[in-house]
Scaffold this active site. Sequence first.
Site, PDB file in Angstrom:
ATOM      1  CB  SER A  84     -58.514 -91.912  17.533  1.00 15.03           C
ATOM      2  OG  SER A  84     -59.707 -91.127  16.854  1.00 15.03           O
ATOM      3  CG  ASP A 131     -57.120 -84.152  18.082  1.00 19.49           C
ATOM      4  OD1 ASP A 131     -57.592 -84.091  17.014  1.00 19.49           O
ATOM      5  OD2 ASP A 131     -56.961 -85.295  18.877  1.00 19.49           O
ATOM      6  CG  HIS A 158     -56.253 -87.271  16.143  1.00 21.40           C
ATOM      7  ND1 HIS A 158     -56.956 -87.332  17.029  1.00 21.40           N
ATOM      8  CD2 HIS A 158     -56.489 -88.711  15.629  1.00 21.40           C
ATOM      9  CE1 HIS A 158     -57.780 -88.309  17.205  1.00 21.40           C
ATOM     10  NE2 HIS A 158     -57.641 -89.134  16.381  1.00 21.40           N
TER      11      HIS A 158
END
Length: 520
Positions: free
Chosen positions: A197, A453, A478
């Site tokens: 991320s 995601d 994710h």
Amino acid sequence: MTISPVKISLNSTGFLALYGVSVRMAVGWFFLGFMLLILGGKTETRLSEKLNNEVIPSHRDLAADFKEMYFKQILDHFNYNSLGNGTYDQRYLITDQYWKKGYGPIFFYTGNEGDIWEFARNSGFITELAAVQGALVIFAEHRYYGKSLPFGKDSFNIPEVGLLTVEQALADYAVMITELKKELGAQTCPVIVFGGSYGGMLSVYMRIRYPNIVAGALAASAPILSTAGLGDSRQFFQDVTADFEKFKPACRDAVKGAFQKLNTLAQQKDYSRIQAAFSLCKTPSTPKDIHQLNGLLRNAFTMMAMLDYPYSTQFIGSMPAFPVKVACETMLNGTDLMLALRDTVGIVYNSTGQLTCYDLYSLYVECADPTGCGLGFDSYAWDYQACTEIEMCYESNNVTDMFPPMTFTEQQREQYCSKRWGVVPRPGWLKTQFWGQDLSTASNIIFSNGDLDPWANGGIRKSLSPSLIAINIPEGAHHLDLRESNPADPESVIVARKEESEIIAQWVKAARKEPRKETS
């Protein structure tokens, strides 16, 4: 984006980081492991995919012995006059449990928006791979998060918070790597950075900004385009919606219908009925309260889409296996749409069933990140970053997505950030600093993304060159590929991890052949 990382302080961010490798076992190895289990009495032997004639054990068996350490870090890397050579204590975690001392590579996690222990405890891929490649593993905490507060309790005062920038964080990591290599006699050991991320974004930036220090980067679920102001502002919540629609179109329609019923009651100012339907602790009384409720509800769906893993997790609160499926079944089994919506968001906000009512302003705090900032000091830090360099002007509209119309324009961002932090955002700065989509001259970066995601389409989905490699994971949420191995892993993530492992091994091998001048 904090998942990490909804960032209710279930916290990130986002922008999000539980990782692993494959658990596919040949029959012969399985039999050997079974016999060892019987004869040894204690050791649970789980063996994984062979890579280069080596076997990657499960992270659960490795139990990496991380030590918590603190590094004297420069407060301001770029201004000699403001604070001189003042320092702060930056936390990092380290394990040499698998390291071939002085030779093995260094796997360095570029910490993102949260407590570094949360990432380390749930980062199985890095430690599993370290066992195979003989790597030293370091997890560095991002300045202004966790316990790495440059000015202690005053860190979020103005102007002290001004040293919270991407550039300062990257310089922290560069200095830490350089100094620790000297201390540990690891000057010739290649460094590979990992991140998920926002942490994945930082890994990309480290390779771009400090290629003399970093030999390669694995950037999992790194939305380097959408957070630089590139792309469609409607994309994120459209993609959240798509996750639920893929399970069953009727699920999308039910959620959309529930929000529309809520909007009708709000227009009628039937606040008592809204309170009863959603089990709110206090009766809403203003449009602001309704806006807050909509944000709270939307945020829960964001989290379930991001963390749609095939097994239960505890990283950000308690999430069941396949939360999107669970959410849709809850929505579709309800007899009243609004009650069903309440029960569905309870998967996120009331997983224990102990809450008797929902406090609108304690479970969710609106901020400069429409996907949620969380609570506590970490939320302050992410909010400030979203007001300065990280651009997230995402919106929902109830047309291309199933959520109520909620805009967050550049003008709204500027107004909020000026009032909250006394800053005016500079749109486009992140793109200028870190190249945006113009990455063709970079090298040795893996961009992995999962089709489940909602952040994926804000990142790199197609390979840009032989060394700028996009790996797409059809069944991945994710940064699923960074999570530890699990028997429920889909085949697509097993394949992705194998490819990532092989590429990283090639980078390490190539870096050893490159002549490098080390300063004393």
